[in-house]
Design a protein around this motif. Structure first.
Motif, PDB file in Angstrom:
ATOM      1  N   VAL A 267       0.838  -1.204   0.000  1.00 18.81           N
ATOM      2  CA  VAL A 267       0.000   0.000   0.000  1.00 18.81           C
ATOM      3  C   VAL A 267       0.868   1.246   0.000  1.00 18.81           C
ATOM      4  CG1 VAL A 267      -1.640   1.343   1.342  1.00 18.81           C
ATOM      5  CG2 VAL A 267      -1.951  -1.099   1.115  1.00 18.81           C
ATOM      6  N   SER A 271       1.143   4.013  -3.066  1.00 16.41           N
ATOM      7  CA  SER A 271       0.681   5.392  -2.935  1.00 16.41           C
ATOM      8  C   SER A 271       1.801   6.386  -3.235  1.00 16.41           C
ATOM      9  CB  SER A 271       0.137   5.636  -1.529  1.00 16.41           C
ATOM     10  OG  SER A 271       1.139   5.379  -0.583  1.00 16.41           O
ATOM     11  N   LYS A 928      -6.742  -1.749   2.398  1.00 12.26           N
ATOM     12  CA  LYS A 928      -7.184  -1.274   3.710  1.00 12.26           C
ATOM     13  C   LYS A 928      -5.967  -1.072   4.604  1.00 12.26           C
ATOM     14  CE  LYS A 928      -9.993  -4.805   3.944  1.00 12.26           C
ATOM     15  NZ  LYS A 928     -11.014  -5.794   4.287  1.00 12.26           N
ATOM     16  N   LYS A 929      -5.896   0.075   5.243  1.00 12.52           N
ATOM     17  CA  LYS A 929      -4.815   0.326   6.213  1.00 12.52           C
ATOM     18  C   LYS A 929      -5.465   0.571   7.561  1.00 12.52           C
ATOM     19  CE  LYS A 929      -1.064   2.425   5.143  1.00 12.52           C
ATOM     20  NZ  LYS A 929      -0.031   3.406   4.781  1.00 12.52           N
ATOM     21  N   SER A 967      -8.867   3.670   7.628  1.00 13.03           N
ATOM     22  CA  SER A 967      -8.435   4.191   6.329  1.00 13.03           C
ATOM     23  C   SER A 967      -8.482   3.070   5.296  1.00 13.03           C
ATOM     24  CB  SER A 967      -7.008   4.735   6.424  1.00 13.03           C
ATOM     25  OG  SER A 967      -6.938   5.726   7.406  1.00 13.03           O
ATOM     26  N   GLN A 969      -9.154   2.371   0.631  1.00 14.96           N
ATOM     27  CA  GLN A 969      -9.251   2.966  -0.693  1.00 14.96           C
ATOM     28  C   GLN A 969     -10.597   2.631  -1.306  1.00 14.96           C
ATOM     29  OE1 GLN A 969      -5.888   1.625  -2.966  1.00 14.96           O
ATOM     30  NE2 GLN A 969      -4.548   3.222  -2.185  1.00 14.96           N
ATOM     31  N   HIS A 976      -8.309   4.996  -7.888  1.00 18.26           N
ATOM     32  CA  HIS A 976      -8.520   4.658  -6.485  1.00 18.26           C
ATOM     33  C   HIS A 976      -8.317   5.920  -5.644  1.00 18.26           C
ATOM     34  CE1 HIS A 976      -4.132   4.173  -6.965  1.00 18.26           C
ATOM     35  NE2 HIS A 976      -4.079   4.636  -5.735  1.00 18.26           N
ATOM     36  N   ASN A 978      -8.041   7.523  -1.586  1.00 16.59           N
ATOM     37  CA  ASN A 978      -7.843   7.247  -0.160  1.00 16.59           C
ATOM     38  C   ASN A 978      -8.931   7.963   0.649  1.00 16.59           C
ATOM     39  OD1 ASN A 978      -5.471   5.692  -0.440  1.00 16.59           O
ATOM     40  ND2 ASN A 978      -4.314   7.558  -0.811  1.00 16.59           N
ATOM     41  N   ASN A 980     -11.293   8.014   4.624  1.00 13.58           N
ATOM     42  CA  ASN A 980     -11.220   7.685   6.056  1.00 13.58           C
ATOM     43  C   ASN A 980     -12.615   7.738   6.677  1.00 13.58           C
ATOM     44  OD1 ASN A 980      -8.288   7.755   6.113  1.00 13.58           O
ATOM     45  ND2 ASN A 980      -8.527   9.961   5.876  1.00 13.58           N
TER      46      ASN A 980
END
Length: 1100
Positions: A267, A271, A928-929, A967, A969, A976, A978, A980
């Motif tokens: 990820v 980015s 997914k983070k 967080s 995407q 894509h 980002n 939250n």
């Protein structure tokens, strides 16, 4: 570890300990005669020598017991060696055992005499008694003379094939001794190690791995074939063997498996570089991430070491913790935190090592230890080293939610009698002030108050920390600098005086009247000052000379003259340097023009960092990590390989069931009986259903671990785990639904009718959009009631059986298109929900079932239960702006629907709008983070969204009872974005119902640290009962509790993740004020909720 240490402590532990006890007990009666107070040592030993030369075995045995007793008591018995070694060939087995115990202790010191008996040792290697064979090998390996290396080598080879595992274990220990004596034997010893590694005895495993680590730690090819065997034997190996094996397997796994943290790495890389990457490369990256699955052997290691977290041996627990830290996915590493906190009840030496490792962990992953914050509070009985480490961990765990609690704790620590600890606390307050900007001013004011403390060390440390804090924003704090200047007369600690002088010099333009006077005072005492202070006086003089030479020129020259003749050459050098720089003359160089820029340059603010910040490059739990310096023999952990080496090297020739390895993650069992009972089409359907069930089980495996660790309330923990098991099993129950319905037609037995009834309920629940928000607790209650509700009428049973048949076909049709993603509640098949419909729990549970479920309620009171939400917030939050999303806009709101995706997930409804004039295809959630422990249930991909079209989808997020951001995407076919989602604390709750009596009872158990309160001014229009209820319930998902008093309003809820009670009381007072009280175990959430509810009532 030295060879001698191994021979006595680890190898001979079993035999020597028993014999020593026996010998010590025998020594006691003879002690007055043999060890009399006035008897000389010579006479005493002469007595023993005569007994050893006696013809009677009883006298020899008595003498040997007394000698071994002397050794056990730490006395030197080496001068008896010649007399003892003569008895090595004794035919009495008891005497022989004791002689070998003695020889193992002293053979290394008396090598020449031991060599005389070497033929006896060689004969003993073939003795029928395994203890004698093992003892002979140990004595032989203790004679450290190069001339007998070939004899030792031969003895080790023979012993490695011995029938007794005890002898083979001693052969493994002898390998290390021989290698240290003659490293040239390495190749031959590796052959023996390879042979012993194949040994299936748990007694041998730990010893041979120790030999492997000592002789050839780089030969991981020897481990390949034995990897799975070692993983499976691990639980049964003795404790110190477990430690060695776990450390070796940690190193092995880092070379053989790909990183389980790859998700995050991909990820980040994606980015950063997306501007330069082509579409093909992006796809390749995405595929690489999506195809990552954990190697079954990697999972085997994690699964087999997990039970050892319950070990009584602290070293084993620490070894498993470091293994999970270095090898496990970040979402699973959290399970070790509870076990490490348990070790803090051990002795102080164990605490010291454990706390050092926790300190390193808490810097990188705060979330692991935040739930156990109270475990790190300092006790008055802790030694200073433990106090300092706990303080370090508390500082690392500090965040906006818990800082107020920690600062109250720190206030107590500052008053400690332990001055070193008090100074460390002040430094910790300084670090908190720099890390959390919201409390910087509070901390600074607190430190200024400490300047009036009577203790010099506290004042000195406060000055040093204030100096660092003021460097971050000096413009606002002129008053503090003036206050510190006044303290200069009283403070005598050199570091503090130097810090004040530096501050005044650095910001002399902000205190133009005080600075010259400070220089005047310090010039008087210059000769008596410490060197550190003298240097700062010189600096102060130089800076004032450059900024205010009119007042300070003569003073500065006076100080420079004093420094010119000082005893310290540092002071003299600095004086000469400053004079040439600031006082221009013929010899001044070009630098004097830039004197002002040199002395008054803008200094960067100091970084207050943890001393444990850079320790993570050492493996946790090692001596190198403890010392923060590379120790001899330290083996570094290698980086994860980019591509995993061939896993087939771990396959053993013996035929093993492939299912055992392929089914590790999902526990799938796809084996079919040879005789087929159902048609092929039915079997295919059953197989797909069982596959989906196994997927849901594997996906919830880590969730279960998190839940077990995170639940603080035992009853709520058992409730959630039982609900969870019923949820995961329900997939397999659905898979057998068709068989069951057919069986109902053929058989009239009572059991089959009950099953059909239960399954029909599930079918109707999953197909009807009206019951979309039915909680998982209700579904689990129904699944339990299949065997309990015998009081139902016959008509009810027949009706449910009929509905089961009717529902069978539509469900089958819906499953047909996609066999991979089968969910029990596939929400995107339903129409979007605007107003939630909740089935009250009371309507579902029969009286008999309610009685059965009393033990599974949220707390000890059986009448506390989840209720329907009183209010649904209409406020929406922006997820993606149409400009940022290239025409794709998204908003979300919290629908307060309990248990749609799981009993610990918060339901979020996302409305996605296409504001462009073109179709947008394949809208889905990408990378997914998420913070550790947080989980997300994605919505199903939207194939196509028409221009100006809008669609509402539902998703679930387990926020782990925190307001941390989720967080991820939001992806389309081409792009894509980002995005939250951050929940208000009020959305992390589920409303519950309870009586006023139960509310007071629970509130009584949640006092002290679990209670947070504040006085608020209530706006006049908010004082009516209905208005208060409406505003409170709109702000937080709370249930209303009946109250017998008009001025007291009570609300109750439980946290979604852990099920902890949250009790809110609003007590109206006179003159438009109110007391807002929150009682909960989750003090962090309680304090945040208090902060959010205060403006709700005070604002109009």
């Amino acid at each position: 570890m030295s060879g001698n240490g191994l021979s006595y402590s680890e190898q001979g532990g079993e035999a020597a300990a028993d014999l020593a006890q026996e010998a010590a007990s025998t020594t006691s009666p003879a002690a007055p005669a043999a060890f009399g107070l006035f008897s000389s040592d010579t006479k005493k030993n002469e007595d023993l020598k005569q007994m050893l030369e006696s013809n009677k075995d009883s006298a020899k045995l008595d003498a040997m017991k007394r000698i071994v007793g002397m050794i056990a008591n730490g006395k030197n018995a080496s001068e008896l060696f010649p007399a003892v070694v003569k008895n090595v060939a004794s035919k009495n087995i008891e005497i022989k055992k004791l002689v070998y115990v003695y020889l193992m202790r002293y053979a290394e010191e008396q090598q020449d005499l031991a060599l005389l008996s070497i033929s006896t040792f060689q004969r003993a290697l073939k003795d029928p008694n395994q203890l004698i064979r093992a003892s002979a090998l140990r004595v032989l390996s203790s004679i450290r003379v190069p001339i007998i290396v070939p004899i030792m080598m031969l003895a080790i080879k023979e012993a490695s094939s011995d029938l007794s595992p005890y002898v083979r274990k001693n052969a493994a220990h002898a390998i290390q001794k021989l290698y240290s004596l003659d490293p040239e034997q390495k190749e031959l010893l590796i052959e023996v190690i390879e042979k012993l590694l194949k040994d299936r005895s748990t007694l041998v495993a730990g010893s041979v791995v120790m030999a492997f680590e000592e002789v050839c730690p780089d030969r991981i090819d020897l481990i390949h074939k034995n990897y799975r065997k070692l993983c499976n034997l691990l639980v049964d190996v003795e404790e110190w063997g477990q430690v060695v094996i776990i450390h070796m397997l940690t190193r092995y796994a880092r070379t053989q498996f790909v990183s389980p943290w790859k998700d995050d790495e991909v990820v980040e890389e994606y980015s950063e570089n997306n501007f330069y990457e082509s579409d093909e490369e992006k796809e390749k990256d995405r595929k690489m991430k999506n195809t990552y699955t954990m190697d079954p052997d990697h999972r085997l290691l994690l699964r087999n070491t997990k039970p050892l977290l319950q070990s009584r041996n602290a070293a084993v627990v620490m070894a498993v913790a470091q293994l999970y830290w270095h090898l496990a996915p970040k979402s699973e590493a959290g399970i070790v935190s509870k076990s490490l906190v348990r070790l803090l009840r051990s002795n102080r030496e164990v605490q010291y090592i454990v706390l050092q490792n926790i300190a390193t962990m808490s810097i990188q992953r705060k979330g692991m230890f935040e739930p156990y914050l109270k475990s790190f509070y300092v006790r008055s009985t802790d030694p200073t080293m433990i106090k300092t480490l706990k303080l370090e961990i508390l500082t690392s765990l500090a965040n906006e939610a818990n800082i107020s609690t920690l600062l109250r704790e720190f206030q107590t620590y500052v008053k400690s009698q332990d001055k070193q600890f008090a100074a460390a606390t002040i430094q910790a307050i300084g670090r908190c002030a720099t890390n959390i900007t919201e409390v910087t001013d509070t901390c600074l004011n607190g430190l200024v108050c400490l300047l009036s403390n009577r203790d010099e060390i506290v004042v000195a440390e406060s000055v040093v920390v204030i100096k660092k804090l003021l460097q971050t924003q000096p413009a606002h704090h002129g008053d503090i600098i003036k206050h510190m200047a006044k303290l200069l007369d009283n403070i005598m600690v050199p570091v503090a005086r130097a810090s004040i002088l530096w501050l005044i010099g650095e910001y002399c333009e902000r205190v133009p009247k005080i600075a010259p006077d400070v220089l005047r005072k310090t010039a008087k005492s210059f000769t008596n000052e410490d060197d550190l202070v003298k240097l700062q006086i010189l600096n102060l003089g130089a800076k004032l000379y450059l900024t205010n030479s009119k007042q300070t020129k003569l003073l500065t020259q006076y100080v420079l003259n004093l420094g010119k003749y000082d005893q310290s050459y540092d002071i003299r050098d600095r004086t000469r340097f400053i004079r040439q720089l600031i006082v221009p003359n013929e010899r001044s160089g070009a630098l004097s023009k830039y004197a002002k820029k040199i002395f008054l340059a803008q200094k960067p603010a100091p970084l207050l960092e943890s001393p444990f910040k850079d320790r993570d490059h050492f493996q946790l739990g090692t001596l190198s990590h403890t010392l923060n310096s590379r120790a001899t023999g330290y083996l570094e952990l290698s980086d994860w390989p980019e591509v995993a080496p061939d896993p087939s090297v771990r396959n053993v020739d013996v035929a093993e069931s492939a299912k055992e390895w392929t089914g590790i993650l999902g526990k799938t069992r796809k084996e079919k009986p040879t005789k087929k009972f159902y048609s092929e089409s039915e079997e295919e359907e059953d197989e797909s259903a069982s596959t989906s069930a196994s997927e849901s089980e594997s996906s919830s495996e880590s969730e279960k671990e998190d839940k077990e660790e995170g639940s603080s309330d035992e009853s709520s923990g058992s409730s959630s785990s039982s609900e969870e098991s019923s949820d995961s099993e329900s997939g397999s129950k659905e898979g057998t639904a068709k068989k069951t319905s057919r069986a109902t037609d053929e058989s009239d037995s009572e059991d089959n009718k009950k099953k059909a009834k239960g399954i029909s309920k599930k079918r109707s629940a999953s197909s009807c959009s009206d019951t979309e928000s039915t909680s998982s607790e209700e579904s689990s209650s129904e699944s339990k009631s299949e065997s309990d509700s015998k009081s139902d009428s016959e008509s009810g049973k027949s009706r449910s059986a009929t509905s089961s048949k009717k529902e069978e076909k539509p469900v089958q049709d819906r499953k047909a298109p996609n066999k991979q993603d089968v969910f029990l509640l596939d929400l995107d098949d339903f129409c979007p929900v605007t107003t939630p419909v909740v089935v009250p729990t009371a309507a579902v549970l029969s009286p008999s079932l309610a009685a059965d479920l009393e033990g599974l309620s949220l707390s000890s009171s059986s009448v506390i239960d989840v209720t329907t939400q009183v209010s649904v917030p209409t406020k929406t939050h922006e997820l993606l702006h149409r400009m940022s999303g290239k025409g794709l806009a998204a908003h979300y709101h919290f629908s307060r629907q309990p248990g749609i995706f799981g009993d610990r997930m918060v339901s979020v409804q996302v409305t996605i709008t296409n504001t462009t004039d073109q179709k947008i295809e394949n809208i889905h959630i990408g990378e997914k983070k998420l913070p550790p422990g947080m989980r997300m249930h994605e919505f199903n991909p939207i194939e196509c969204l028409e221009p100006a079209g809008s669609i509402t989808v539902s998703m679930g997020i387990d926020f782990c009872d925190s307001t941390q951001t989720a967080s991820f995407q939001l992806c389309t076919k081409d792009d894509h974005f980002n995005v939250n989602i951050q929940p208000p604390v009020g959305e992390l709750l589920l409303p519950v119902t309870m009586s006023e009596k139960d509310f007071k009872k629970e509130q009584g158990m949640l006092t002290g640290m679990n209670e947070t309160s504040a006085a608020i001014a209530v706006a006049p229009q908010n004082s009516a009962r209905l208005v208060i209820i409406e505003r409170i319930v709109k702000a937080a998902n709370l249930g209303v509790v009946p109250s017998g008093q008009d001025n007291i309003h009570r609300f109750a809820a439980k946290t979604v993740h852990s099920g902890s009670l949250m009790l809110v009381t609003v007590e109206l007072k006179e003159s438009s004020t109110a007391q807002l009280i929150i009682n909960t175990e989750k003090t962090v959430i309680g304090s945040v909720l208090l902060r959010e509810l205060k403006p709700v009532l005070s604002q109009g």
